[in-house]
Enzyme design. Structure first.
Site, mmCIF file in Angstrom:
data_model
loop_
_atom_site.group_PDB
_atom_site.id
_atom_site.type_symbol
_atom_site.label_atom_id
_atom_site.label_comp_id
_atom_site.label_asym_id
_atom_site.label_seq_id
_atom_site.Cartn_x
_atom_site.Cartn_y
_atom_site.Cartn_z
ATOM 1 N N GLY A 1 0.805 -1.218 0.000
ATOM 2 C CA GLY A 1 0.000 0.000 0.000
ATOM 3 C C GLY A 1 0.834 1.262 0.000
ATOM 4 N N ALA A 2 1.950 1.259 -0.729
ATOM 5 C CA ALA A 2 2.883 2.386 -0.672
ATOM 6 C C ALA A 2 2.887 3.225 -1.933
ATOM 7 C CB ALA A 2 4.295 1.884 -0.379
ATOM 8 N N GLY B 1 -0.362 8.181 -0.023
ATOM 9 C CA GLY B 1 -0.775 8.306 1.363
ATOM 10 C C GLY B 1 0.305 7.987 2.371
ATOM 11 N N GLY C 1 1.470 5.083 3.192
ATOM 12 C CA GLY C 1 2.392 4.048 2.732
ATOM 13 C C GLY C 1 3.601 4.584 2.006
ATOM 14 N N SER D 1 -5.365 -0.262 13.588
ATOM 15 C CA SER D 1 -6.216 0.924 13.505
ATOM 16 C C SER D 1 -6.883 1.154 14.849
ATOM 17 C CB SER D 1 -7.286 0.723 12.434
ATOM 18 O OG SER D 1 -8.282 1.723 12.505
ATOM 19 N N TYR E 1 -14.469 -2.915 8.150
ATOM 20 C CA TYR E 1 -13.103 -2.403 8.292
ATOM 21 C C TYR E 1 -12.514 -2.772 9.656
ATOM 22 C CZ TYR E 1 -9.323 0.995 8.905
ATOM 23 O OH TYR E 1 -8.113 1.578 9.169
#
Length: 324
Positions: A25-26, A29, A31, A156, A181
């Site tokens: 996820g880089a 954002g 990441g 999270s 989520y």
């Protein structure tokens, strides 16, 4: 608008030259800021990305600041188990041991009332945030073991308040994006800590911990939160509107610290140390009750192996250790 590269805090990382880091996820954002930090400390970074064009833009942005950064792309769509297998095959073909891993990729479809599924027919949050990572780690375990890898899973704040619905794991009844989520983040966190325990028992050489970014002020955040009526989401939205949150660069610091700092400990949760853990420099924090449940971790591990069709090496049951 505050620049995503602005940070009121920083972390001191050791010299990571010669190490291989993988950050999911880089491509944007938080990441990409994790990748930037590890590359800046000298690591050779590999970015598994779903969209190559976004990955190439991320690399260009990092190299604009760090011209000598060593960064490679590999294709990965966590919502497609076939793609996970192909990504693992590419990493095995490359052949290098992996020393640092941040399981950062995640999605949340706030405002979307209808349940979505992956190409494998699974609830999209569950597969993207947890199961795809689970399958990837299983497939590259030999590379992680060779590198005596440090693995950090991005949890999270939602994992502190929501849980897994064991009787409806795919949320086919009573679906909400926020509930999906939170459950997926609990599952990922349980998996990561169980991976560390099994590594200790089997001698894989892998250590694990958790991080969470607090609340990051990103371009998509306010839009994604705009129409939700859930109390937790309203609090997050109001916090961002009041400026209580971090930039992506700030929100990336907890994962950078957790995965690379010599001061970060296995089995620990690191989050922002400021007001309500929404922003601030990395600090150790109590692990959420649902995430510290060893029986739940063993349960989600077994379920995930079955659903994903993968197997980790067998580990002697804890109750049998030391018996003849």
């Amino acid at each position: 608008m505050v620049s995503p590269r602005t940070s009121r805090w920083n972390v001191r990382l050791p010299d990571l030259a010669g190490s291989r880091a993988l950050v999911t996820g880089a491509s944007d954002g938080v990441g990409v800021e994790i990748a930037r930090g590890l590359a800046g400390a000298g690591a050779d970074v590999v970015l598994p990305v779903r969209t190559r064009a976004k990955g190439e833009r991320a690399i260009a942005g990092i190299r604009a600041e760090l011209p000598r950064a060593s960064i490679d792309l590999v294709d990965l769509d966590l919502a497609d188990l076939g793609s996970v297998r192909r990504c693992a095959e590419a990493l095995h073909t490359d052949g290098r041991a992996i020393d640092l891993v941040v399981l950062n990729a995640g999605m949340i479809a706030l405002g979307q009332r209808q349940r979505s599924t992956s190409v494998d027919g699974l609830e999209l949050h569950f597969q993207t945030n947890h199961l795809g990572h689970f399958a990837l780690v299983a497939a590259i375990l030999p590379l992680l073991s060779r590198g005596r890898a440090r693995v950090t899973a991005q949890s999270s704040l939602a994992a502190a308040h929501l849980g897994i619905h064991w009787d409806d794991l795919q949320l086919e009844r009573g679906y909400s994006a926020f509930k999906a989520y939170g459950a997926s983040k609990v599952a990922l966190s349980l998996f990561a800590l169980e991976l560390g325990r099994r590594s200790d028992a089997a001698g894989w050489g892998i250590t694990t911990n958790l991080s969470h970014p607090g609340i990051a002020i990103t371009n998509i955040g306010p839009a994604a939160l705009r129409d939700s009526r859930r109390v937790g989401v309203r609090i997050a939205r109001r916090a961002m509107e009041a400026g209580v949150g971090g930039t992506p660069a700030e929100a990336s610091l907890t994962a950078q610290f957790a995965v690379a700092s010599p001061d970060a400990a296995p089995g620990t949760l690191y989050g922002p140390g400021g007001f309500m853990h929404l922003q601030g420099p990395p600090r150790p924090q109590p692990i959420y009750r649902r995430v510290s449940d060893v029986a739940a971790a063993e349960r989600i591990w077994a379920i995930s192996e079955q659903i994903a069709g993968v197997r980790f090496p067998a580990v002697v049951a804890r109750g049998d250790q030391g018996s003849s």
